[in-house]
Design a protein around this motif. Sequence first.
Motif, PDB file in Angstrom:
ATOM      1  N   SER A 189       1.012  -1.094   0.142  1.00  0.00           N
ATOM      2  CA  SER A 189      -0.015  -0.101   0.129  1.00  0.00           C
ATOM      3  C   SER A 189       0.914   1.260   0.017  1.00  0.00           C
ATOM      4  CB  SER A 189      -0.888   0.090   1.192  1.00  0.00           C
ATOM      5  OG  SER A 189      -1.557   1.173   1.370  1.00  0.00           O
ATOM      6  N   ALA A 190       1.944   1.151   0.745  1.00  0.00           N
ATOM      7  CA  ALA A 190       2.830   2.357   0.889  1.00  0.00           C
ATOM      8  C   ALA A 190       3.436   2.581  -0.415  1.00  0.00           C
ATOM      9  CB  ALA A 190       3.867   2.091   2.003  1.00  0.00           C
ATOM     10  N   LEU A 191       3.941   1.710  -1.161  1.00  0.00           N
ATOM     11  CA  LEU A 191       4.490   1.806  -2.378  1.00  0.00           C
ATOM     12  C   LEU A 191       3.474   2.048  -3.554  1.00  0.00           C
ATOM     13  CD1 LEU A 191       6.785  -1.516  -2.560  1.00  0.00           C
ATOM     14  CD2 LEU A 191       7.521   0.902  -2.265  1.00  0.00           C
ATOM     15  N   GLU A 192       2.340   1.720  -3.264  1.00  0.00           N
ATOM     16  CA  GLU A 192       1.064   2.198  -4.333  1.00  0.00           C
ATOM     17  C   GLU A 192       0.887   3.728  -4.310  1.00  0.00           C
ATOM     18  OE1 GLU A 192      -1.740  -0.885  -3.569  1.00  0.00           O
ATOM     19  OE2 GLU A 192      -1.402  -1.909  -5.563  1.00  0.00           O
ATOM     20  N   HIS A 193       1.110   4.115  -3.059  1.00  0.00           N
ATOM     21  CA  HIS A 193       1.060   5.668  -2.611  1.00  0.00           C
ATOM     22  C   HIS A 193       2.237   6.359  -2.761  1.00  0.00           C
ATOM     23  CE1 HIS A 193      -2.680   3.734  -1.253  1.00  0.00           C
ATOM     24  NE2 HIS A 193      -3.284   4.879  -1.553  1.00  0.00           N
ATOM     25  N   ASN A 194       3.441   5.684  -3.056  1.00  0.00           N
ATOM     26  CA  ASN A 194       4.599   6.576  -3.370  1.00  0.00           C
ATOM     27  C   ASN A 194       5.188   7.036  -2.230  1.00  0.00           C
ATOM     28  OD1 ASN A 194       4.904   6.032  -6.298  1.00  0.00           O
ATOM     29  ND2 ASN A 194       3.488   7.879  -6.577  1.00  0.00           N
ATOM     30  N   ASP A 195       4.762   6.149  -1.010  1.00  0.00           N
ATOM     31  CA  ASP A 195       5.171   6.623   0.455  1.00  0.00           C
ATOM     32  C   ASP A 195       6.489   5.736   0.596  1.00  0.00           C
ATOM     33  OD1 ASP A 195       5.520   7.306   3.093  1.00  0.00           O
ATOM     34  OD2 ASP A 195       3.498   7.137   3.668  1.00  0.00           O
ATOM     35  N   GLY A 196       7.704   6.505   0.108  1.00  0.00           N
ATOM     36  CA  GLY A 196       8.918   5.473   0.378  1.00  0.00           C
ATOM     37  C   GLY A 196       9.234   5.369   1.836  1.00  0.00           C
ATOM     38  N   THR A 197       9.058   6.463   2.687  1.00  0.00           N
ATOM     39  CA  THR A 197       9.356   6.472   3.958  1.00  0.00           C
ATOM     40  C   THR A 197       8.655   5.274   4.840  1.00  0.00           C
ATOM     41  OG1 THR A 197       9.872   8.696   3.900  1.00  0.00           O
ATOM     42  CG2 THR A 197       9.563   7.615   6.185  1.00  0.00           C
ATOM     43  N   LEU A 198       7.149   5.070   4.689  1.00  0.00           N
ATOM     44  CA  LEU A 198       6.578   4.030   5.217  1.00  0.00           C
ATOM     45  C   LEU A 198       7.032   2.858   4.729  1.00  0.00           C
ATOM     46  CD1 LEU A 198       4.467   3.286   7.012  1.00  0.00           C
ATOM     47  CD2 LEU A 198       2.695   3.564   5.405  1.00  0.00           C
ATOM     48  N   ALA A 199       7.312   2.973   3.666  1.00  0.00           N
ATOM     49  CA  ALA A 199       7.808   1.573   2.829  1.00  0.00           C
ATOM     50  C   ALA A 199       8.909   0.955   3.547  1.00  0.00           C
ATOM     51  CB  ALA A 199       7.803   1.670   1.533  1.00  0.00           C
ATOM     52  N   GLN A 200       9.976   1.731   3.815  1.00  0.00           N
ATOM     53  CA  GLN A 200      11.199   1.641   4.314  1.00  0.00           C
ATOM     54  C   GLN A 200      11.013   1.015   5.739  1.00  0.00           C
ATOM     55  OE1 GLN A 200      13.849   4.685   4.303  1.00  0.00           O
ATOM     56  NE2 GLN A 200      13.768   4.975   2.070  1.00  0.00           N
ATOM     57  N   GLN A 201       9.968   1.629   6.390  1.00  0.00           N
ATOM     58  CA  GLN A 201       9.634   1.304   7.812  1.00  0.00           C
ATOM     59  C   GLN A 201       9.183  -0.212   7.954  1.00  0.00           C
ATOM     60  OE1 GLN A 201       7.208   4.474   9.209  1.00  0.00           O
ATOM     61  NE2 GLN A 201       8.751   5.853   9.387  1.00  0.00           N
ATOM     62  N   VAL A 202       8.463  -0.299   7.071  1.00  0.00           N
ATOM     63  CA  VAL A 202       7.681  -1.780   7.020  1.00  0.00           C
ATOM     64  C   VAL A 202       8.882  -2.662   6.579  1.00  0.00           C
ATOM     65  CG1 VAL A 202       5.949  -3.314   6.298  1.00  0.00           C
ATOM     66  CG2 VAL A 202       5.658  -0.758   6.550  1.00  0.00           C
ATOM     67  N   MET A 203       9.693  -2.356   5.744  1.00  0.00           N
ATOM     68  CA  MET A 203      10.734  -3.289   5.265  1.00  0.00           C
ATOM     69  C   MET A 203      11.615  -3.680   6.512  1.00  0.00           C
ATOM     70  SD  MET A 203      11.345  -2.737   1.043  1.00  0.00           S
ATOM     71  CE  MET A 203      11.387  -0.954   1.129  1.00  0.00           C
ATOM     72  N   TRP A 204      12.006  -2.943   7.175  1.00  0.00           N
ATOM     73  CA  TRP A 204      12.646  -2.727   8.331  1.00  0.00           C
ATOM     74  C   TRP A 204      12.340  -3.982   9.345  1.00  0.00           C
ATOM     75  CZ3 TRP A 204      12.370  -2.626  13.465  1.00  0.00           C
ATOM     76  CH2 TRP A 204      13.510  -2.722  14.206  1.00  0.00           C
ATOM     77  N   VAL A 205      10.895  -3.999   9.565  1.00  0.00           N
ATOM     78  CA  VAL A 205      10.230  -4.942  10.382  1.00  0.00           C
ATOM     79  C   VAL A 205      10.480  -6.252   9.690  1.00  0.00           C
ATOM     80  CG1 VAL A 205       8.187  -5.640  11.524  1.00  0.00           C
ATOM     81  CG2 VAL A 205       8.889  -3.346  11.242  1.00  0.00           C
ATOM     82  N   LEU A 206      10.116  -6.311   8.378  1.00  0.00           N
ATOM     83  CA  LEU A 206      10.066  -7.496   7.668  1.00  0.00           C
ATOM     84  C   LEU A 206      11.525  -8.253   7.653  1.00  0.00           C
ATOM     85  CD1 LEU A 206       7.859  -6.807   4.532  1.00  0.00           C
ATOM     86  CD2 LEU A 206       7.351  -8.451   6.156  1.00  0.00           C
ATOM     87  N   ASN A 207      12.592  -7.435   7.620  1.00  0.00           N
ATOM     88  CA  ASN A 207      14.103  -7.874   7.480  1.00  0.00           C
ATOM     89  C   ASN A 207      14.214  -8.368   8.759  1.00  0.00           C
ATOM     90  OD1 ASN A 207      16.596  -7.940   6.175  1.00  0.00           O
ATOM     91  ND2 ASN A 207      17.259  -6.618   7.822  1.00  0.00           N
ATOM     92  N   ASN A 208      13.719  -8.171   9.783  1.00  0.00           N
ATOM     93  CA  ASN A 208      14.052  -8.743  10.950  1.00  0.00           C
ATOM     94  C   ASN A 208      13.245 -10.069  11.435  1.00  0.00           C
ATOM     95  OD1 ASN A 208      15.694  -6.961  13.349  1.00  0.00           O
ATOM     96  ND2 ASN A 208      14.429  -5.593  11.897  1.00  0.00           N
ATOM     97  N   VAL A 209      12.318 -10.468  10.488  1.00  0.00           N
ATOM     98  CA  VAL A 209      11.680 -11.741  10.366  1.00  0.00           C
ATOM     99  C   VAL A 209      12.360 -12.573   9.485  1.00  0.00           C
ATOM    100  CG1 VAL A 209       9.350 -12.615   9.809  1.00  0.00           C
ATOM    101  CG2 VAL A 209       9.388 -10.602  10.947  1.00  0.00           C
ATOM    102  N   ALA A 210      12.767 -11.993   8.280  1.00  0.00           N
ATOM    103  CA  ALA A 210      13.140 -12.732   7.167  1.00  0.00           C
ATOM    104  C   ALA A 210      14.655 -13.610   7.425  1.00  0.00           C
ATOM    105  CB  ALA A 210      13.289 -12.039   5.908  1.00  0.00           C
ATOM    106  N   SER A 211      14.496 -14.847   6.906  1.00  0.00           N
ATOM    107  CA  SER A 211      15.732 -15.726   7.012  1.00  0.00           C
ATOM    108  C   SER A 211      15.560 -16.556   5.944  1.00  0.00           C
ATOM    109  CB  SER A 211      15.944 -16.277   8.401  1.00  0.00           C
ATOM    110  OG  SER A 211      17.063 -17.123   8.533  1.00  0.00           O
ATOM    111  N   LEU A 212      16.923 -16.741   5.080  1.00  0.00           N
ATOM    112  CA  LEU A 212      16.906 -17.782   3.945  1.00  0.00           C
ATOM    113  C   LEU A 212      16.954 -19.124   4.746  1.00  0.00           C
ATOM    114  CD1 LEU A 212      18.494 -15.886   1.167  1.00  0.00           C
ATOM    115  CD2 LEU A 212      16.234 -16.704   1.337  1.00  0.00           C
ATOM    116  N   VAL A 213      17.502 -19.447   5.891  1.00  0.00           N
ATOM    117  CA  VAL A 213      17.881 -20.595   6.509  1.00  0.00           C
ATOM    118  C   VAL A 213      16.686 -20.823   7.771  1.00  0.00           C
ATOM    119  CG1 VAL A 213      20.030 -20.736   5.678  1.00  0.00           C
ATOM    120  CG2 VAL A 213      19.484 -19.448   7.750  1.00  0.00           C
ATOM    121  N   GLY A 214      15.589 -20.062   7.872  1.00  0.00           N
ATOM    122  CA  GLY A 214      14.667 -20.202   9.024  1.00  0.00           C
ATOM    123  C   GLY A 214      13.725 -21.034   8.823  1.00  0.00           C
TER     124      GLY A 214
END
Length: 448
Positions: free
Chosen positions: A50-75
């Motif tokens: 939704s943030a990307l569709e509304h060109n809200d780069g700041t919010l998109a970055q914040q959500v991706m920061w959270v996702l990065n703390n969840v993501a793991s290619l060996v999890g």
Amino acid sequence: MKTELRGSSTTSISLQNPSLFNDPDESSLKGCLGSLDGACIEKLLLHCASALEHNDGTLAQQVMWVLNNVASLVGDPNQRLTSWFLRALISRASKVCPAATDFDGSGTIRRRQMSVTELAVYVDLIPWYRFGFCASNSAIFKAIEGYSKVHILDFSITHCMQWPTLIDALAKRPEGPPSLRITVPSCRPPVPPFLNVSCEEVGLRLSNFAKFKDVPFEFNVIDDDPSCFPSPETIPQESSHEFHFESLLNHLTPSMLNLRDDEALVINCQNWLRYLSNTDQKGDVVQDSSSLRDAFLRRVKFLNPCILVVVDEDSDLSAPSLSSRITTCFNYLWIPFDALETFLPKDSSQRVEYESDIGQKIENIISFEGLQRIERLESGIEVAQRMKNAGFSSVPFCENTIGEVRSLLEQHASGWGMKREEDHMVVLTWKGHNSVFATAWVPGDLQD
């Protein structure tokens, strides 16, 4: 300085601007950290979309920061799947808000070419491919009963891995094997799995196997301009998803294919229709029957096959809405990640490679739009309607086919199953969720 997503270096994501993953300011996102279930991850993915569709780069970055703390290619499966969705979202963000992300994604997915032996192991990991091979081969075997000559037009992405089993079955026919001719296009979509030998070499190996089984055999390749179909090592990131089949249609004529009156013609489509465009030149979905996908079906109907088999993944990933695609894709492609978890260790190279190929698909579905988005999968129900609109009638799989499929699934984890649906469709399931469908068709005027 670059920041890399946690996980295997084979599929790491590099960012020129590590501030992308600075702590988010919003406490609501901080509260999402920790152990997240699939539903919560899906909400975060949709929040980012939704943030990307509304060109809200700041919010998109914040959500991706959270996702990065969840993501793991060996999890666990959710963490591994999240890694690939995160990569796709970052790639998309680099196009929407390039100044904010400064994403450098060139060459980060390795497109390794397999040997024939490695490919055989690859397609055997889970019944994702073998289900379609088994159902199709059994239906084809029944359709060509009584014929002494058979010609198969093979449209698939798995480099003829389907055919040794059929050749072996034909060799055991009580009345003796027919002469078998297989024709394949020289072109294929630039999608995994990739093979380190040419179509001609594949044909030579099949010919040697058929000779060993005393099955008369001929292998043909539909010639085309090879420059139109680059090898995986030379596919640029920005153009790798541009692929057109218009030139192939010109070769689908009785004269170009050298069709013979005394042959039973079989058309085999395995994971193929989705790559035939259903859009116009602008990339918008065509609602009438003027798409390349429909043109292909009309052309093969004109060839008057005794059977046409269509197998593909059973999900609708062609929606114009990014949010819709994310929801469907996340809840569908969880299946192979979960299935692999049941028998392969987290650091298995086979598992990482298989998931990486799924990750390439996710990136195309999420990151690209227009003609570059070639992954435009339709559900089995939608494909069945398209087939009927093109003048085909469905035919049932016989009980022998059903029995062979069930025997195949008994060799895999207990979560795999099979069910029947409308239009004589059989569907591979994982824990009750539709995975892959198989259907058989004949031109409407050939139906008994």
